[in-house]
Write a protein that holds these residues in place. Sequence first.
Motif, PDB file in Angstrom:
ATOM      1  N   LEU A 319       0.852  -0.655  -0.024  1.00 16.58           N
ATOM      2  CA  LEU A 319       0.219   0.099  -0.010  1.00 16.58           C
ATOM      3  C   LEU A 319       0.456   1.339   0.422  1.00 16.58           C
ATOM      4  CD1 LEU A 319      -2.994   0.877   0.270  1.00 16.58           C
ATOM      5  CD2 LEU A 319      -2.594   0.903   2.821  1.00 16.58           C
ATOM      6  N   TRP A 320       2.017   1.171   0.651  1.00 11.73           N
ATOM      7  CA  TRP A 320       2.646   2.278   0.770  1.00 11.73           C
ATOM      8  C   TRP A 320       3.304   2.678  -0.212  1.00 11.73           C
ATOM      9  CZ3 TRP A 320       7.579   4.661   0.379  1.00 11.73           C
ATOM     10  CH2 TRP A 320       8.356   5.285   0.417  1.00 11.73           C
ATOM     11  N   CYS A 333      14.988   4.241   2.047  1.00 13.23           N
ATOM     12  CA  CYS A 333      13.752   4.314   2.722  1.00 13.23           C
ATOM     13  C   CYS A 333      13.467   3.234   3.314  1.00 13.23           C
ATOM     14  CB  CYS A 333      12.848   5.198   1.943  1.00 13.23           C
ATOM     15  SG  CYS A 333      10.930   4.699   2.552  1.00 13.23           S
ATOM     16  N   ARG A 334      12.783   2.666   3.930  1.00 14.88           N
ATOM     17  CA  ARG A 334      12.226   1.339   4.247  1.00 14.88           C
ATOM     18  C   ARG A 334      11.166   1.330   4.739  1.00 14.88           C
ATOM     19  NH1 ARG A 334      16.277  -2.939   7.955  1.00 14.88           N
ATOM     20  NH2 ARG A 334      14.634  -4.186   6.700  1.00 14.88           N
ATOM     21  N   CYS A 335      10.226   2.469   4.466  1.00 12.42           N
ATOM     22  CA  CYS A 335       8.838   2.462   5.106  1.00 12.42           C
ATOM     23  C   CYS A 335       8.076   1.881   4.211  1.00 12.42           C
ATOM     24  CB  CYS A 335       8.551   4.479   4.480  1.00 12.42           C
ATOM     25  SG  CYS A 335       9.052   5.425   5.587  1.00 12.42           S
ATOM     26  N   GLU A 339       9.127  -3.805   7.636  1.00 10.06           N
ATOM     27  CA  GLU A 339      10.080  -3.044   8.444  1.00 10.06           C
ATOM     28  C   GLU A 339       9.799  -1.915   8.705  1.00 10.06           C
ATOM     29  OE1 GLU A 339      13.360  -5.775   8.895  1.00 10.06           O
ATOM     30  OE2 GLU A 339      11.928  -6.939  10.420  1.00 10.06           O
ATOM     31  N   PRO A 340       8.804  -0.911   8.102  1.00 11.78           N
ATOM     32  CA  PRO A 340       9.214   0.456   8.893  1.00 11.78           C
ATOM     33  C   PRO A 340       9.274   1.190   9.600  1.00 11.78           C
ATOM     34  CG  PRO A 340       6.557   0.164   8.940  1.00 11.78           C
ATOM     35  CD  PRO A 340       7.426  -1.372   8.658  1.00 11.78           C
ATOM     36  N   LYS A 347      10.853   8.565  10.666  1.00 12.45           N
ATOM     37  CA  LYS A 347      10.789   8.767  11.817  1.00 12.45           C
ATOM     38  C   LYS A 347       9.485   7.952  11.854  1.00 12.45           C
ATOM     39  CE  LYS A 347      13.381  11.478  14.601  1.00 12.45           C
ATOM     40  NZ  LYS A 347      13.235  13.062  15.986  1.00 12.45           N
ATOM     41  N   THR A 348       8.076   8.742  11.189  1.00 13.47           N
ATOM     42  CA  THR A 348       7.003   8.271  10.391  1.00 13.47           C
ATOM     43  C   THR A 348       7.256   7.936   9.104  1.00 13.47           C
ATOM     44  OG1 THR A 348       6.198  10.146  10.768  1.00 13.47           O
ATOM     45  CG2 THR A 348       5.709   8.659  12.497  1.00 13.47           C
ATOM     46  N   PRO A 349       6.052   7.424   8.088  1.00 13.03           N
ATOM     47  CA  PRO A 349       6.701   7.261   6.436  1.00 13.03           C
ATOM     48  C   PRO A 349       5.339   7.851   7.037  1.00 13.03           C
ATOM     49  CG  PRO A 349       5.489   4.841   7.616  1.00 13.03           C
ATOM     50  CD  PRO A 349       5.450   6.026   9.396  1.00 13.03           C
TER      51      PRO A 349
END
Length: 468
Positions: A319-320, A333-335, A339-340, A347-349
């Motif tokens: 979804l992201w 970016c790992r959002c 494991e976001p 800090k937050t997606p």
Amino acid sequence: MRKVETLTNSDGTTTYRVRFRHGTSPKTGKPLQTSESFTKKSDAETFSKWLDALGPQGALDKLYEGEQEKGIPTLDEIAADHIRLLTGIEEGTRLGYERLWSRSWGHLIGTTRADQLTADVVRQAVNDLAAGKGATGEAYSTKSLENQRGLLSAVVTRCIELGHLNRNPAKGVRLPEGRRVAVDSEDDEDDAEMVCMTHAEWDALYDTFHPHYRPFLRFLVGTGCRWGEAVVLRRGDVDLGARTVKIRRALKWSSDGQRVIGPPKTKKGRRTVVLPAEVVEDLRPLLDGKAGRDLVFTAPRGGMIVHRTFWSKNWRPALWRAQHCPTHTPAACRCGTGEPQRCKLHKTPPAPCGCTGTLAQAPRIHDLRHTHASWLLAAGTPIHVVQARLGHESIQTTVDTYSHLLPDAQLLAADAASQAFAGRTSTGSWLPRVQSLPDDALRQLAAALADEAEHRGLQLGPAAIDAA
């Protein structure tokens, strides 16, 4: 003040009696004389004053109010009995009601005595729920608030039946506007307002999924099946030659909080669904070499697909990724992974970027079912066909859920009214619109007309068929 009589008992003790009239004789219709006795003269005199000030019934209520309070249950106790005695429901449904009460009304007003519930108490509790003051600390959606009020109303009805209340204080209480619940829940069925994706939005989401799960996702959106129905689908339920699947079981909650396989949600949930051609082709390689009881859809390492794992490791990351274009997705970016929280850049997606070709909405897994229904209705599929395909027990459920997705029907109704005012028939209005349809849309319309005619017991004449 009433006279207080002094009596000496056979054992030498003294009691004090107050005589009064209360009730009427069923034989003579005359007032009945009764009395109350006390061990203390002061108590007898106080009761005598109550008789003068409150009347017989008021004085008796005052005298025994302590004992009455001890016998009046709380709303938690009434709710427990109501849910325990419900008939015609499965144990998983009963467990769901218990959880619903506990996290909402039980947390706020569960200790309230049944005879002390008022409309103001209900209003405050509803507002508290809407503000996120329930046991979960969440702001509830409108649908959740309606479900909670329905449960409260049923519990209060039981209070009335038991004589603790003479009216339903929950009746007429207006619900506040529920909030859209973010996609951060593992078990998301019916948690929030529906999201219906366009074909382009679906494509954007579909392309971000791992190839292993694409057939499963296309099956959900192509059939409207529930998650619990799809994950327990067996090889023997599928007939690729007839392009059908038989929905005969579903994954659900048991009374002890475990997931078990049982019948579908409703009686009409047992149904046969015709598959789109694309889904048929997806299923062919999945069925090769499988026995009749083998699951059609499995996790990459085998076994049933687990909702919790799928949601956190696949749905939320996909979804992201669908919501962000490559330009707004730095390589580090790992959002968009499972494991976001390990992303060192954010800090937050970040919120959806809004670029062309991305997904602007935040659908839940259950919204694939709503999306399927919206596509059918947009294509002109009769709503009773949608009901049968989704397995709704009542067509009213389908109408209540999806009537807002029928704008064309509203326009046709308005046109019909306008033509009635003008004294004209409707032929001149819809015929040019039909003639302007492309061939594929015209074929769909012809099929829909044939289904509707069969449902109404009508037969289309040759002229109508030729015209279609």
